[in-house]
Design an enzyme around this catalytic site. Structure first.
Site, PDB file in Angstrom:
ATOM      1  N   GLU A 200       0.827  -1.210   0.000  1.00  0.00           N
ATOM      2  CA  GLU A 200       0.000   0.000   0.000  1.00  0.00           C
ATOM      3  C   GLU A 200       0.864   1.264   0.000  1.00  0.00           C
ATOM      4  O   GLU A 200       0.528   2.254  -0.660  1.00  0.00           O
ATOM      5  CB  GLU A 200      -0.951   0.003   1.203  1.00  0.00           C
ATOM      6  CG  GLU A 200      -1.900  -1.184   1.293  1.00  0.00           C
ATOM      7  CD  GLU A 200      -2.977  -1.198   0.204  1.00  0.00           C
ATOM      8  OE1 GLU A 200      -2.849  -0.469  -0.799  1.00  0.00           O
ATOM      9  OE2 GLU A 200      -3.952  -1.957   0.365  1.00  0.00           O
ATOM     10  N   ALA A 201       1.976   1.236   0.718  1.00  0.00           N
ATOM     11  CA  ALA A 201       2.872   2.395   0.729  1.00  0.00           C
ATOM     12  C   ALA A 201       3.492   2.619  -0.641  1.00  0.00           C
ATOM     13  O   ALA A 201       3.728   3.766  -1.042  1.00  0.00           O
ATOM     14  CB  ALA A 201       3.961   2.202   1.782  1.00  0.00           C
TER      15      ALA A 201
END
Length: 299
Positions: A200-201
């Site tokens: 997600e980052a």
């Protein structure tokens, strides 16, 4: 004759090198022993840069785009601590998390995988440290809701948002599965945190920047983080089909207010949706896709 033999050997070595490069699994490592914000940021950038196609750009932006499917299907992420290493397996063409590897309390390497995302044979190639006998298909499914349920954080309105994020929390959750007897609750909590701190980052610089801003402390995720995570495909599709020179043709609301400028989304990586659209196509009606499955077949 000697020249011919040398040339032949060189050709064979070149072919062998190409084969091993194609078949090998790329690994990216984060050292969790006294990490810095810069090291974490570089780690996320490496994930992003490793899976992107440098020749692909959508919507007149400079946002990285995942490359099309290739022979190299998986990317290995290693978390190192003073007590050992725990690894994740990611799908290169969408960054879905498919498996993880950890030593148990008897110092035996064991691999756990989501059966709908990776086969036992592929798991062996990804994590050769774990024999087939030491592989196990996870009993739960790969969507956030199922992982949250097994992490036992779904009472009332609670979700992964209350579990939090942060490098210290990642280290703590990793140690809960490192050289320990398997506890499903601890395993699921580790997966929830590791998924967001890696895949997600890499997708969302917004999340990457939150981790850096609060580094190394734990912080509670905000609703905007969750909305990003469940809207990756929707955002990618809008940029791909309805943006020109970094501006949407209309206002979009992805769950945290209206957006017209793509840069305001702080994206890091877009889903691969094919060749870039021409200007005329981008100004036409954007195509609609089914429900998004952000990191782990998530709806």
């Amino acid at each position: 004759m000697k020249i011919y033999v040398v040339a032949t050997i060189a050709w064979i070595l070149l072919q062998f090198s190409a084969w091993t490069t194609t078949d090998a699994v790329t690994s990216i490592t984060l050292d969790l022993v006294n990490p810095t914000a810069g090291q974490y940021s570089s780690f996320v950038d490496k994930i992003r840069n490793n899976v992107k196609d440098p020749n692909l750009k959508y919507g007149g932006t400079d946002i990285a785009v995942i490359g099309p499917p290739s022979k190299e299907k998986f990317l290995r992420i290693n978390f190192q601590s003073s007590r050992g290493t725990v690894s994740l397996g990611l799908k290169r063409d969408n960054l879905y998390v498919v498996a993880y590897l950890a030593m148990d309390n008897t110092n035996v390497n064991r691999a756990y995988y989501f059966r709908s995302e990776i086969t036992s044979a592929e798991s062996t190639a990804l994590f050769p440290e774990a024999t087939t006998a030491n592989q196990k298909a996870l009993e739960y499914t790969e969507d956030y809701q199922s992982i949250e349920k097994n992490a036992q954080i779904t009472q009332g309105d609670q979700s992964r948002k209350e579990l939090g994020l942060g490098i210290d929390l990642l280290s703590t959750s990793m140690e809960a599965v490192n050289k320990k007897a398997r506890v499903v609750k601890d395993e699921a909590r580790f997966l929830l945190i590791a998924i967001q701190m890696t895949a997600e980052a890499a997708r969302f610089r917004y999340i990457q920047n939150l981790v850096i801003k609060n580094f190394p402390n734990k912080f509670n995720s905000e609703n905007k983080v969750i909305q990003f995570e469940v809207n990756w495909k929707k955002i990618s599709t809008a940029i791909y089909g309805d943006a020109k020179n970094g501006v949407f043709n209309k206002d979009y609301d992805f769950g945290f207010g209206k957006v017209r400028q793509v840069k305001d989304l702080q994206m890091g990586l877009l889903m691969y949706l094919g060749k870039p659209k021409s200007s005329n196509e981008a100004n036409s009606t954007v195509r609609h896709y089914g429900p998004l499955k952000p990191t782990l077949l998530i709806t």
